[in-house]
Scaffold this motif. Sequence first.
Motif, short mmCIF file in Angstrom:
data_model
loop_
_atom_site.label_atom_id
_atom_site.label_comp_id
_atom_site.label_asym_id
_atom_site.label_seq_id
_atom_site.Cartn_x
_atom_site.Cartn_y
_atom_site.Cartn_z
N LYS A 1 0.87 -1.32 0.10
CA LYS A 1 0.13 0.16 -0.11
C LYS A 1 0.76 1.14 -0.01
O LYS A 1 0.39 2.28 -0.71
N LYS A 2 1.94 1.29 0.71
CA LYS A 2 3.01 2.36 0.81
C LYS A 2 3.47 2.52 -0.69
O LYS A 2 3.55 3.70 -0.98
N ILE A 3 3.82 1.65 -1.32
CA ILE A 3 4.62 1.50 -2.65
C ILE A 3 3.17 2.14 -3.58
O ILE A 3 3.68 3.09 -4.42
N MET A 4 2.28 1.67 -3.40
CA MET A 4 1.06 1.99 -4.41
C MET A 4 0.84 3.93 -4.33
O MET A 4 0.80 4.66 -5.20
N ARG A 5 0.86 4.19 -3.04
CA ARG A 5 0.84 5.59 -2.82
C ARG A 5 2.04 6.31 -3.35
O ARG A 5 1.71 7.42 -3.70
N ASP A 6 3.18 5.75 -3.05
CA ASP A 6 4.22 6.50 -3.40
C ASP A 6 4.11 6.45 -5.05
O ASP A 6 4.83 7.77 -5.47
N ARG A 7 3.98 5.72 -5.79
CA ARG A 7 3.86 5.77 -6.91
C ARG A 7 2.67 6.83 -7.77
O ARG A 7 3.40 7.38 -8.51
N ALA A 8 1.80 6.69 -7.12
CA ALA A 8 0.60 7.73 -7.50
C ALA A 8 1.33 9.01 -7.36
O ALA A 8 1.14 10.16 -7.88
N ASP A 9 1.79 9.20 -5.94
CA ASP A 9 2.28 10.73 -5.61
C ASP A 9 3.63 11.21 -6.71
O ASP A 9 3.66 12.49 -6.61
N ARG A 10 4.04 10.21 -7.15
CA ARG A 10 5.23 10.75 -8.28
C ARG A 10 4.67 10.59 -9.61
O ARG A 10 5.17 10.61 -10.69
N GLY A 11 3.18 10.72 -9.63
CA GLY A 11 2.60 10.91 -11.14
C GLY A 11 2.17 9.65 -11.84
O GLY A 11 1.87 9.69 -12.97
N LYS A 12 2.24 8.49 -11.34
CA LYS A 12 2.06 7.29 -12.00
C LYS A 12 0.76 6.62 -11.62
O LYS A 12 0.02 7.47 -10.80
N MET A 13 0.31 5.70 -12.38
CA MET A 13 -1.24 5.19 -12.21
C MET A 13 -1.27 4.01 -11.49
O MET A 13 -0.27 3.02 -11.80
N VAL A 14 -2.03 3.81 -10.67
CA VAL A 14 -2.44 2.42 -10.06
C VAL A 14 -3.90 2.20 -10.23
O VAL A 14 -4.77 2.89 -9.88
N PHE A 15 -4.27 0.85 -10.93
CA PHE A 15 -5.30 0.27 -11.08
C PHE A 15 -5.62 -1.01 -10.38
O PHE A 15 -4.79 -1.79 -10.76
N PHE A 16 -6.41 -1.08 -9.29
CA PHE A 16 -6.49 -2.40 -8.60
C PHE A 16 -7.87 -2.89 -8.26
O PHE A 16 -8.77 -1.93 -8.02
N SER A 17 -8.05 -3.91 -8.49
CA SER A 17 -9.52 -4.58 -7.84
C SER A 17 -9.31 -5.22 -6.71
O SER A 17 -8.23 -5.67 -6.01
N THR A 18 -10.49 -5.08 -5.64
CA THR A 18 -10.29 -5.53 -4.24
C THR A 18 -11.57 -5.99 -3.75
O THR A 18 -12.54 -5.29 -4.03
N HIS A 19 -11.53 -6.90 -2.87
CA HIS A 19 -12.65 -6.99 -1.96
C HIS A 19 -12.75 -6.52 -0.72
O HIS A 19 -13.59 -6.42 0.12
N MET A 20 -11.27 -5.88 -0.30
CA MET A 20 -11.40 -5.24 1.09
C MET A 20 -11.57 -3.80 1.13
O MET A 20 -11.08 -2.94 0.62
N MET A 21 -12.85 -3.67 1.51
CA MET A 21 -13.37 -2.32 1.53
C MET A 21 -12.58 -1.32 2.49
O MET A 21 -12.43 -0.05 1.91
N GLU A 22 -12.06 -1.90 3.24
CA GLU A 22 -11.20 -0.98 4.26
C GLU A 22 -9.98 -0.27 3.58
O GLU A 22 -9.67 0.72 3.62
N VAL A 23 -9.38 -1.19 2.65
CA VAL A 23 -8.36 -0.94 2.03
C VAL A 23 -8.76 0.19 0.87
O VAL A 23 -7.95 1.00 0.87
N ALA A 24 -9.59 -0.22 0.17
CA ALA A 24 -9.90 0.67 -0.77
C ALA A 24 -10.55 2.20 -0.20
O ALA A 24 -10.06 3.14 -0.95
N GLU A 25 -11.19 2.11 0.61
CA GLU A 25 -11.71 3.29 1.41
C GLU A 25 -10.28 4.14 1.98
O GLU A 25 -10.47 5.52 1.84
N ASN A 26 -9.43 3.57 2.44
CA ASN A 26 -8.24 4.29 2.89
C ASN A 26 -7.33 4.77 1.89
O ASN A 26 -6.53 5.79 1.95
N ILE A 27 -7.05 3.95 0.67
CA ILE A 27 -5.95 4.57 -0.04
C ILE A 27 -6.44 4.87 -1.26
O ILE A 27 -5.51 5.74 -2.03
N CYS A 28 -7.73 4.82 -1.80
CA CYS A 28 -7.96 5.19 -3.09
C CYS A 28 -8.41 6.52 -3.38
O CYS A 28 -9.12 7.15 -2.44
#
Length: 241
Positions: free
Chosen positions: A173-200
């Motif tokens: 999750k830290k890597i995903m956030r760092d990549r987005a902060d550097r202008g890259k794109m992250v597209f992911f599917s999940t069943h984990m609502m808490e994860v989606a709510e916190n980082i998307c």
Amino acid sequence: MLEVKNFTKKYKNGKLAVDNISFTVKNGEIFGFLGPNGAGKSTTIKAIVGLIKKSSGDITIDNIMIEDNPLLYKSKFSYLADNPLLFEKYNGISYINFVADIYGVSKEDRDRRLNKYLDYFNIRESMVDDISSYSHGMKQRLAIIASLIHNPDLLILDEPMVGLDPKSSFNLKKIMRDRADRGKMVFFSTHMMEVAENICDRIAIISEGKIVAMGSLDDIKENLSEDKSLEEMFLELTDVK
């Protein structure tokens, strides 16, 4: 930018898996793709990465279509499947080098990235072992490293947290956030609502092949006139009992 426009997938047996959906994933954002089993998430992802053909619609990455320039299109992203298939007769380091060679990653860059991610995912000591000896979680961690080794513009992840230990999940999750902060794109599917709510930054909810909600969490709450958790809204929108 990833753009999915009027995408439809209908199988030969007549089943309509995805029905005329459109969305974009912008540079610098984490986009979550949510839906119950059979809703069309994996079908959409497989069409984006070129594993299945579209029935209709357009899919582009940075205005490039896979039909026009498949090599350039595929160089733009990495794809982590929900159950990645690895070359089990390779050891970990040979597999990473194989992937890095495909993408033309220099030895300097691959060594620097690998050294960083081996610590992130606590797999350094197992890299000389055959992949066939790895646990499911270790295979998942190796596959994540392989998806990051060429530093793609777009990271596509299908249920990436499944099988990960808490530390690896936190670091991903830290890597995903760092990549987005550097202008890259992250597209992911999940069943984990808490994860989606916190980082998307934005999410799309798909049900029975159609997108039933899309936007930031606040946007969706406002559109529905609801002040509920993402999990509660997800259950209502997808009629999950």
